[in-house]
Design a protein around this motif. Sequence first.
Motif, PDB file in Angstrom:
ATOM      1  N   ILE A   1     -56.457   1.791 -53.299  1.00 38.47           N
ATOM      2  CA  ILE A   1     -57.303   0.842 -54.031  1.00 38.47           C
ATOM      3  C   ILE A   1     -57.579   1.419 -55.418  1.00 38.47           C
ATOM      4  O   ILE A   1     -58.021   2.567 -55.546  1.00 38.47           O
ATOM      5  CB  ILE A   1     -58.618   0.584 -53.283  1.00 38.47           C
ATOM      6  N   LYS A   2     -57.348   0.645 -56.460  1.00 39.49           N
ATOM      7  CA  LYS A   2     -57.467   1.129 -57.826  1.00 39.49           C
ATOM      8  C   LYS A   2     -58.916   1.447 -58.201  1.00 39.49           C
ATOM      9  O   LYS A   2     -59.854   0.892 -57.641  1.00 39.49           O
ATOM     10  CB  LYS A   2     -56.905   0.081 -58.800  1.00 39.49           C
ATOM     11  N   TYR A   3     -59.064   2.350 -59.179  1.00 39.59           N
ATOM     12  CA  TYR A   3     -60.398   2.718 -59.666  1.00 39.59           C
ATOM     13  C   TYR A   3     -61.160   1.492 -60.152  1.00 39.59           C
ATOM     14  O   TYR A   3     -62.369   1.374 -59.963  1.00 39.59           O
ATOM     15  CB  TYR A   3     -60.288   3.715 -60.830  1.00 39.59           C
ATOM     16  N   THR A   4     -60.438   0.587 -60.832  1.00 37.21           N
ATOM     17  CA  THR A   4     -61.092  -0.588 -61.412  1.00 37.21           C
ATOM     18  C   THR A   4     -61.555  -1.588 -60.362  1.00 37.21           C
ATOM     19  O   THR A   4     -62.390  -2.437 -60.645  1.00 37.21           O
ATOM     20  CB  THR A   4     -60.140  -1.281 -62.397  1.00 37.21           C
ATOM     21  N   GLN A   5     -60.989  -1.522 -59.167  1.00 41.65           N
ATOM     22  CA  GLN A   5     -61.364  -2.450 -58.099  1.00 41.65           C
ATOM     23  C   GLN A   5     -62.574  -1.983 -57.303  1.00 41.65           C
ATOM     24  O   GLN A   5     -63.427  -2.779 -56.915  1.00 41.65           O
ATOM     25  CB  GLN A   5     -60.181  -2.652 -57.141  1.00 41.65           C
ATOM     26  N   MET A   6     -62.654  -0.684 -57.043  1.00 43.93           N
ATOM     27  CA  MET A   6     -63.709  -0.171 -56.169  1.00 43.93           C
ATOM     28  C   MET A   6     -63.903   1.325 -56.453  1.00 43.93           C
ATOM     29  O   MET A   6     -62.936   2.092 -56.431  1.00 43.93           O
ATOM     30  CB  MET A   6     -63.307  -0.387 -54.697  1.00 43.93           C
ATOM     31  N   ASN A   7     -65.133   1.710 -56.734  1.00 46.68           N
ATOM     32  CA  ASN A   7     -65.366   3.127 -56.967  1.00 46.68           C
ATOM     33  C   ASN A   7     -65.336   3.902 -55.650  1.00 46.68           C
ATOM     34  O   ASN A   7     -65.319   3.318 -54.565  1.00 46.68           O
ATOM     35  CB  ASN A   7     -66.680   3.360 -57.729  1.00 46.68           C
ATOM     36  N   GLY A   8     -65.337   5.224 -55.764  1.00 42.34           N
ATOM     37  CA  GLY A   8     -65.158   6.045 -54.584  1.00 42.34           C
ATOM     38  C   GLY A   8     -66.221   5.854 -53.529  1.00 42.34           C
ATOM     39  O   GLY A   8     -65.923   5.837 -52.329  1.00 42.34           O
ATOM     40  N   GLU A   9     -67.482   5.700 -53.942  1.00 45.06           N
ATOM     41  CA  GLU A   9     -68.562   5.519 -52.974  1.00 45.06           C
ATOM     42  C   GLU A   9     -68.347   4.252 -52.161  1.00 45.06           C
ATOM     43  O   GLU A   9     -68.516   4.250 -50.930  1.00 45.06           O
ATOM     44  CB  GLU A   9     -69.909   5.467 -53.686  1.00 45.06           C
ATOM     45  N   ASN A  10     -67.957   3.162 -52.822  1.00 40.43           N
ATOM     46  CA  ASN A  10     -67.749   1.898 -52.111  1.00 40.43           C
ATOM     47  C   ASN A  10     -66.528   1.961 -51.192  1.00 40.43           C
ATOM     48  O   ASN A  10     -66.513   1.319 -50.134  1.00 40.43           O
ATOM     49  CB  ASN A  10     -67.606   0.748 -53.118  1.00 40.43           C
ATOM     50  N   VAL A  11     -65.513   2.723 -51.586  1.00 39.57           N
ATOM     51  CA  VAL A  11     -64.355   2.907 -50.705  1.00 39.57           C
ATOM     52  C   VAL A  11     -64.784   3.606 -49.414  1.00 39.57           C
ATOM     53  O   VAL A  11     -64.394   3.210 -48.305  1.00 39.57           O
ATOM     54  CB  VAL A  11     -63.250   3.723 -51.409  1.00 39.57           C
ATOM     55  N   ILE A  12     -65.625   4.631 -49.554  1.00 37.54           N
ATOM     56  CA  ILE A  12     -66.103   5.363 -48.378  1.00 37.54           C
ATOM     57  C   ILE A  12     -66.961   4.463 -47.494  1.00 37.54           C
ATOM     58  O   ILE A  12     -66.810   4.451 -46.261  1.00 37.54           O
ATOM     59  CB  ILE A  12     -66.887   6.614 -48.823  1.00 37.54           C
TER      60      ILE A  12
END
Length: 517
Positions: free
Chosen positions: A388-399
């Motif tokens: 998932i690209k940085y612009t789509q979702m930051n790391g916290e939301n990915v987790i």
Amino acid sequence: MTQGVLPFKYEEEKTQTGMTALAGLPVYLDLAKVIGLSKSIQKHLKVRKNSQGWTDSQMVLSLVLLNLAGGDCVDDLKILEADEGFCQILRKSETHGLSRKVRRTIESRWRKEKKRSVPSPSAVFRYLSKFHDAEQEDARKKSDVKAFIPAANDFLKGFGKINKDMIAGLNTVSVETTATLDMDATLAQTMKETASYCYKGFKAYQPFNTWWFEQGIILHTEFRDGNVPAGYEQLRVFKEALDCLPSNVEKVKLRSDTAAYQHDLLRYCEKGENKRFGRIEFAIGCNVTKAFKIAVAQVPDAQWQPIYKREKGLQLKTGSEWAEVCFVPNELCYSKDAPVYRYLAKRQRLVEQQPLPGMNDDKQLKLPFPTMEMDESRYKVFGVVTNIKYTQMNGENVIHWLHERCGKSEEVHAVMKDDLAGGKMPSSDFGTNAAWWWIMIIALNLNVMMKNLALAPSMKTKRMKAIRFSLVNIPGRVVKRSRTLFLRLSKGHPSYDLLVEARRKIAMLFGSWAPSG
């Protein structure tokens, strides 16, 4: 027997009274009829084709109803058969709406008068044995591969097609164009002599399940022995699960634990090798290897950001932190066209544990998760790989998005084994147990459809225990008048309105449900 010291006595009725302890169970018969479950079973199984006695539909539906009623072994069919009121409803449902010719065809399957309403345990055992392939057991003995998955025979493959029909119909009346798939295995402990030992040291089977998050339903399952690793042939299973998705699904996402950290699976998703769905976004737990720990240790302290949780409208710190990690695994270093992924690390500071007295370092208890030392502190470390690209979702939301799977899909595993009959295998034969597991999955999905399509929104999150207490296991009396059956509940029973409204919603599905096949 003298019972004078007790406040009441038990007596058996002299005649049949039409009483039932399962007044809510016939609603599931209504839903099964609307979604064409019987037709799908007859179309795809064909175990009892051109034979006398019980049909495929009667066999499978009896076991589905047994699961919903709370039975967990084949012998519990005796209790279902003893419920005279429910059996009246069941017999009526089997022939309702059928032409005289079809009814006579069903009746001609019996040489003598049909007396039972559900199959006997012995008949069910003989039926389930048809799903076992003895040749595969011979192949297992000759195979040098420890992780052996017996190939399903044609009968067993039919269950996947039945489940596919059910899901396609569901996604017609309750459309979801995105499918977030959570893949995970579960251990079903057993004492069967032929079962294998799992990684936890006890005998078990280890079915591998694919959960469709948006619909809250099991899309695909593969029954396995306990010694088969969760990640074994996961790409193949993922492809099979994708083939089970209805035609109106447009986008797929994948979540899984570290068992799915396999570069062939990651590449398949990132490179868009699936012709139908193209590139598939994923978030998967990655192995915290020595190389990964080195990369995590190189992250400056200033780049670690707190992870928050929302509670009562407020954002609260969880005590965990996350950071982007510059990491390229060795498996990708030697290929020019290797895909590039994002790697994230999550860390949580551990409270210092005092050593156990009288024990040397070799005998101290080991933590069941990876840890590492950073800034003179000890941390629990968790890794994530995503495309998932940085612009789509930051790391916290990915987790946060990845951790959503840890709640619902794992809760479903508990429902399978504790609330339904998936935790108690009927046989030592692999194929028989695989069929039993599949029938439990159909019962599970039928109950999900009931909650989503027919029951009140407040019932959607209820476990099977609560559904049985408020809907299924309620007393009633079956009365026949003017060629019509009436199922009466006690006056003022709180479940009456619930059942009437559920049947109204089920009736509205007629015509809108896509026909199977």
